[in-house]
Design a protein around this motif. Structure first.
Motif, PDB file in Angstrom:
ATOM      1  N   GLU A  81      28.985  40.577  30.946  1.00 52.78           N
ATOM      2  CA  GLU A  81      28.594  39.843  32.150  1.00 52.78           C
ATOM      3  C   GLU A  81      29.467  40.251  33.334  1.00 52.78           C
ATOM      4  O   GLU A  81      30.678  40.047  33.314  1.00 52.78           O
ATOM      5  N   ASP A 123      31.378  36.236  36.908  1.00 50.04           N
ATOM      6  CA  ASP A 123      32.045  35.121  36.247  1.00 50.04           C
ATOM      7  C   ASP A 123      31.403  33.828  36.725  1.00 50.04           C
ATOM      8  O   ASP A 123      31.600  33.412  37.872  1.00 50.04           O
ATOM      9  N   GLN A 124      30.630  33.187  35.857  1.00 58.91           N
ATOM     10  CA  GLN A 124      29.916  31.967  36.232  1.00 58.91           C
ATOM     11  C   GLN A 124      30.861  30.783  36.421  1.00 58.91           C
ATOM     12  O   GLN A 124      30.533  29.822  37.100  1.00 58.91           O
ATOM     13  N   ASN A 125      32.039  30.846  35.815  1.00 57.06           N
ATOM     14  CA  ASN A 125      32.991  29.738  35.919  1.00 57.06           C
ATOM     15  C   ASN A 125      33.752  29.768  37.238  1.00 57.06           C
ATOM     16  O   ASN A 125      34.431  28.799  37.573  1.00 57.06           O
ATOM     17  N   GLN A 126      33.695  30.842  37.962  1.00 59.78           N
ATOM     18  CA  GLN A 126      34.417  30.979  39.216  1.00 59.78           C
ATOM     19  C   GLN A 126      33.395  31.106  40.353  1.00 59.78           C
ATOM     20  O   GLN A 126      32.896  32.183  40.631  1.00 59.78           O
ATOM     21  N   PRO A 127      33.083  30.016  41.039  1.00 57.52           N
ATOM     22  CA  PRO A 127      32.025  30.054  42.065  1.00 57.52           C
ATOM     23  C   PRO A 127      32.508  30.558  43.414  1.00 57.52           C
ATOM     24  O   PRO A 127      32.156  30.025  44.448  1.00 57.52           O
TER      25      PRO A 127
END
Length: 143
Positions: free
Chosen positions: A17, A20-24
């Motif tokens: 991926e 990083d989906q956790n870091q917007p």
């Protein structure tokens, strides 16, 4: 075959991926710059910024209308390293600077014309005549 290639690419993105989906946070893929909350970068909120400017300009004549810099959209370019010249920030593109420095250093290697055939074989735009006897008698000198 196209469908198989598409599935391969999708599987690769599922495994590795890139986002990083956790870091917007807003991040530039080309330069790697990442905006934080206190940087003032708001290019991902252009519609909200435009609506805010539009509300301020409602019922204001064109002569009196002005848009403050603080109300405008600030892109990721705002984060680029820059230098101060006469109280004005000038952005520096590190890749452009690097490529120009390389061009200056490499210029010494391009003083002579590059051709597919050595220019020493020509004289006055014609191929030089060779003494074939000398070439046959002394082949080691020419190799």
């Amino acid at each position: 075959r196209d469908y198989e290639d598409l599935r391969k690419i999708q599987n690769w993105f599922n495994q590795y991926e890139p986002f990083d989906q956790n870091q917007p946070k807003l991040c530039s893929l080309s330069s790697g710059l990442t905006a934080s909350d206190d940087d003032g970068v708001n290019c991902d909120q252009t519609e909200q910024v435009g609506a805010k400017i539009h509300k301020k300009l409602d019922n204001v004549s064109i002569i009196d209308a002005s848009i403050k810099r603080s109300d405008q959209v600030r892109p990721l370019d705002h984060l680029q390293p820059g230098i101060q010249v006469d109280k004005k920030k000038i952005n520096i593109n590190p890749m452009l600077l690097f490529s120009r420095l390389i061009a200056v250093v490499m210029a010494q290697f391009f003083n002579y014309e590059l051709t597919t055939i050595p220019t020493s074989l020509f004289k006055d735009n014609y191929l030089r005549k060779t003494d074939k006897v000398i070439t046959i008698k002394r082949p080691k000198e020419f190799c």
